[in-house]
Write an enzyme that holds these catalytic residues in place. Structure first.
Site, PDB file in Angstrom:
ATOM      1  N   LYS A 152       0.811  -1.220   0.000  1.00 27.18           N
ATOM      2  CA  LYS A 152       0.000   0.000   0.000  1.00 27.18           C
ATOM      3  C   LYS A 152       0.851   1.281   0.000  1.00 27.18           C
ATOM      4  CE  LYS A 152      -4.267  -1.621   2.118  1.00 27.18           C
ATOM      5  NZ  LYS A 152      -5.222  -1.470   3.203  1.00 27.18           N
ATOM      6  N   ASP A 160     -10.162   2.967   1.943  1.00 29.19           N
ATOM      7  CA  ASP A 160     -10.311   2.410   3.300  1.00 29.19           C
ATOM      8  C   ASP A 160     -10.974   3.437   4.206  1.00 29.19           C
ATOM      9  OD1 ASP A 160      -9.220  -0.047   2.779  1.00 29.19           O
ATOM     10  OD2 ASP A 160      -7.194   0.500   3.410  1.00 29.19           O
TER      11      ASP A 160
HETATM   12  P1  NAP Z   1       0.204  -2.374   8.825  1.00 32.66           P
HETATM   13  O1  NAP Z   1       0.424  -1.090   8.084  1.00 32.66           O
HETATM   14  O2  NAP Z   1       1.210  -3.455   8.694  1.00 32.66           O
HETATM   15  O3  NAP Z   1       0.073  -1.984  10.384  1.00 32.66           O
HETATM   16  C1  NAP Z   1      -0.134  -2.964  11.353  1.00 32.66           C
HETATM   17  C2  NAP Z   1      -0.217  -2.334  12.722  1.00 32.66           C
HETATM   18  O4  NAP Z   1      -0.472  -3.375  13.645  1.00 32.66           O
HETATM   19  C3  NAP Z   1       1.074  -1.650  13.175  1.00 32.66           C
HETATM   20  O5  NAP Z   1       0.772  -0.555  13.956  1.00 32.66           O
HETATM   21  C4  NAP Z   1       1.741  -2.741  13.990  1.00 32.66           C
HETATM   22  O6  NAP Z   1       2.552  -2.254  15.015  1.00 32.66           O
HETATM   23  C5  NAP Z   1       0.564  -3.439  14.613  1.00 32.66           C
HETATM   24  N1  NAP Z   1       0.898  -4.819  14.929  1.00 32.66           N
HETATM   25  C6  NAP Z   1       1.173  -5.794  14.032  1.00 32.66           C
HETATM   26  N2  NAP Z   1       1.448  -6.944  14.680  1.00 32.66           N
HETATM   27  C7  NAP Z   1       1.356  -6.673  16.005  1.00 32.66           C
HETATM   28  C8  NAP Z   1       1.544  -7.449  17.175  1.00 32.66           C
HETATM   29  N3  NAP Z   1       1.887  -8.731  17.102  1.00 32.66           N
HETATM   30  N4  NAP Z   1       1.346  -6.857  18.364  1.00 32.66           N
HETATM   31  C9  NAP Z   1       1.021  -5.560  18.443  1.00 32.66           C
HETATM   32  N5  NAP Z   1       0.845  -4.756  17.364  1.00 32.66           N
HETATM   33  C10 NAP Z   1       1.001  -5.328  16.155  1.00 32.66           C
HETATM   34  O7  NAP Z   1      -1.166  -3.005   8.444  1.00 32.66           O
HETATM   35  P2  NAP Z   1      -2.533  -2.254   8.057  1.00 32.66           P
HETATM   36  O8  NAP Z   1      -2.586  -2.052   6.587  1.00 32.66           O
HETATM   37  O9  NAP Z   1      -2.697  -1.075   8.947  1.00 32.66           O
HETATM   38  O10 NAP Z   1      -3.597  -3.377   8.395  1.00 32.66           O
HETATM   39  C11 NAP Z   1      -3.840  -3.758   9.739  1.00 32.66           C
HETATM   40  C12 NAP Z   1      -5.081  -4.603   9.811  1.00 32.66           C
HETATM   41  O11 NAP Z   1      -6.196  -3.816   9.433  1.00 32.66           O
HETATM   42  C13 NAP Z   1      -5.095  -5.759   8.813  1.00 32.66           C
HETATM   43  O12 NAP Z   1      -4.511  -6.878   9.343  1.00 32.66           O
HETATM   44  C14 NAP Z   1      -6.575  -5.964   8.553  1.00 32.66           C
HETATM   45  O13 NAP Z   1      -7.070  -6.893   9.459  1.00 32.66           O
HETATM   46  C15 NAP Z   1      -7.164  -4.620   8.840  1.00 32.66           C
HETATM   47  N6  NAP Z   1      -7.674  -3.971   7.623  1.00 32.66           N
HETATM   48  C16 NAP Z   1      -8.975  -4.178   7.347  1.00 32.66           C
HETATM   49  C17 NAP Z   1      -9.544  -3.588   6.245  1.00 32.66           C
HETATM   50  C18 NAP Z   1     -10.994  -3.818   5.964  1.00 32.66           C
HETATM   51  O14 NAP Z   1     -11.459  -3.449   4.881  1.00 32.66           O
HETATM   52  N7  NAP Z   1     -11.725  -4.373   6.899  1.00 32.66           N
HETATM   53  C19 NAP Z   1      -8.778  -2.771   5.404  1.00 32.66           C
HETATM   54  C20 NAP Z   1      -7.427  -2.567   5.723  1.00 32.66           C
HETATM   55  C21 NAP Z   1      -6.892  -3.178   6.833  1.00 32.66           C
HETATM   56  P3  NAP Z   1       4.073  -1.790  14.778  1.00 32.66           P
HETATM   57  O15 NAP Z   1       3.975  -0.370  14.291  1.00 32.66           O
HETATM   58  O16 NAP Z   1       4.695  -1.932  16.089  1.00 32.66           O
HETATM   59  O17 NAP Z   1       4.649  -2.723  13.738  1.00 32.66           O
END
Ligand code: NAP
Length: 486
Positions: A283, A319
């Site tokens: 992304k 989103d």
């Molecule tokens: P991302 O950019 O990789 O960010 C993930 C976030 O989660 C970061 O802040 C990360 O913390 C934290 N994290 C990951 N693993 C963790 C762990 N084990 N313990 C604590 N914190 C953790 O991903 P994203 O694009 O924001 O997506 C995140 C989630 O949003 C996806 O997995 C999905 O389920 C959801 N999502 C849903 C939709 C929808 O349409 N429903 C759309 C987009 C995303 P750090 O900064 O410390 O790495």
């Protein structure tokens, strides 16, 4: 674009019945794959009753077929077939291709298949030239393993087209290669191959005739890139929307690894792909390969939707629409409300973009403080706090924007359940499973909960609108999501 349906039946009766079905479905020509038959028919005259040009093929095992007899037997069968068929397919590099010596009324397709990879454009051209020396129509089919391979095919067709007007068939195999079957004209192919129905593919990536006819000459091609993509719910959602609205279009998967985004964006331009969703992990990385990024995507720092306007690629982010609609539909007015956001990645940034715009007071808890501090710098309504500090605030809403609880990730809560309280609005951006532990714990404490399914559906509706100008009904998309998650 002419469509040839490949018939793979175990006996002549089945082949004749399927040939008739294929014609009723709109096939322009037929290929009978005799190598799929249990035994070679003695009498081929019944094929004369099929009113369409027909290709007889007896593909040997080492060229991707099922025939394991000798070349003499193959040659004598194809000679017999030439009495009743208009075309025969022989494979480049085989004895039969050298010895076929057909009568003038027969057209010979000289084919080359590589079921493992796609070579350079120059090699593709030289294979087509070698096939043209032995037949009337050279055919070359290659397994497509990545976007670069799709570019090789398109470049080869341009090199070839530069000095030749004769017919040829050039196509890519596998899931990624399926776009070459819909864009057969772009590759200068005289015709393209289709299966009779799903599950009856003679080669990987073949699309069924009904779908090919429905797509027509100029379908709206869309898709998703990311890695991995095997569990994405977007293809069934968008494909259901195309069908429901009667828009000839398709949504494909374009898995791409890091380093493949530059060729992928060239594929979007050159194959005339109308739009592409972008998911984890591309992304942010996709942005440098686009021609422009709109204000909301720049603010969020992530693109989840690309639209192709006359080969100019624009990135946007739907989103944020998904999150806004989730709050609105739940009747959750956020102006001057306290909202806790868990995580500081792309989803969290989309969430903060909406919340700040709507006048909320946002507090963020994240595992890595530096990432959260960037959020604080970029969004004026955001303040970074610790989990301990979160316990001292009465939040009106809590949103999980980490992948914790998602299938394949640790099933642990992203925050202590003590932050939940009666009457609060709690949203998980995770949508698989539909009810997460996070939601469950919040509900037990009297909160009103919402899964990420709503966000998923509304971001998809917004992307579909951008690409087609039409709005798919929520229920059409929701039904496909429910079916897949059950
Ligand atoms: P991302 O950019 O990789 O960010 C993930 C976030 O989660 C970061 O802040 C990360 O913390 C934290 N994290 C990951 N693993 C963790 C762990 N084990 N313990 C604590 N914190 C953790 O991903 P994203 O694009 O924001 O997506 C995140 C989630 O949003 C996806 O997995 C999905 O389920 C959801 N999502 C849903 C939709 C929808 O349409 N429903 C759309 C987009 C995303 P750090 O900064 O410390 O790495």
């Amino acid at each position: 674009m002419r469509i040839c349906v490949s018939i793979i039946e175990s006996n002549i009766e089945g082949a004749l019945a399927s040939a008739k079905r294929a014609l009723r479905a709109g096939a322009d020509l037929l290929e009978i794959r005799f190598d799929h038959m249990n035994e070679l028919p003695r009498d081929l005259s019944p094929f004369r009753t099929i009113p369409a040009p027909k290709i007889a093929t007896l593909r040997p095992v080492d060229h991707g077929g099922k025939w394991n007899g000798d070349e003499d037997g193959r040659l004598s069968f194809l000679k017999r077939a030439m009495e009743h068929f208009q075309m025969v397919d022989v494979e480049l590099g085989t004895e039969v291709a050298e010895r076929i010596n057909p009568p003038a009324r027969i057209r010979v397709i000289c084919s080359y298949h590589d079921f493992r990879s796609t070579p350079s454009p120059q090699r593709i051209v030289s294979l087509l030239e070698a096939a043209r020396d032995l037949g009337d129509v050279p055919k070359a089919a290659f397994m497509v393993n990545g976007p670069e391979d799709l570019l090789h095919l398109e470049e080869a067709s341009r090199l070839e087209d530069g000095d030749r007007e004769e017919e040829k068939v050039l196509l890519g195999m596998g899931d990624l290669g399926s776009i070459t079957r819909m864009r057969a004209d772009l590759l200068g192919s005289a015709f393209t191959y289709a299966s009779l129905s799903e599950g009856l593919e003679a080669a990987p990536g073949q699309i069924d005739i009904e779908t090919m006819k429905w797509l027509g000459e100029n379908p709206v091609i869309t898709g998703i890139t990311g890695f991995p993509l095997s569990h994405s719910l977007s293809p069934p959602m968008h494909n259901a929307a195309f069908k429901h609205l009667g828009i000839p279009g398709i949504y494909l998967t374009f898995p791409a690894e890091e380093g493949e985004l530059s060729p992928l964006t060239d594929v979007i331009r050159r194959y005339g792909i109308r739009g592409m969703n972008v998911t984890i992990p591309h992304k942010e990385a996709i942005m440098e390969f686009l021609d422009s990024v709109d204000g909301i995507a720049s603010k969020i720092g992530a693109v989840n939707t690309v639209v192709n306007d006359g080969s100019l690629l624009r990135g946007t982010n739907t989103d944020v629409v998904g999150i806004r609609k989730s709050f609105e539909n739940a009747g959750m007015e956020v102006r001057e409300k306290k909202v806790l956001v868990l995580g500081a990645g792309g989803a969290a940034r989309s969430c903060c973009a909406f919340l700040c715009d709507a006048g909320a007071e946002v507090m963020v808890v994240n595992r890595t403080p530096s990432r959260a501090l960037k959020l604080e710098r970029d969004f004026p309504c955001v303040r970074v706090i610790t989990e301990q500090e979160a316990l001292e605030v009465e939040f009106d809403a809590v949103v999980n924007c980490t992948p914790l609880g998602m299938r394949g990730f640790p099933d642990v809560l992203p925050v202590t359940p003590e932050v939940f309280r009666r009457g609060q609005f709690v949203m998980d951006t995770v949508y698989n499973p539909p009810i997460t532990r996070f939601m469950d714990e919040a509900r037990k404490r009297g909160a009103k909960v919402l899964s990420g399914i709503e966000m998923l559906i509304y971001q998809a509706i917004a992307a579909f609108e951008i690409w087609t100008g039409s709005t798919p009904p929520y229920e059409v998309m929701a039904r496909t999501v429910r079916e897949r998650l059950e």
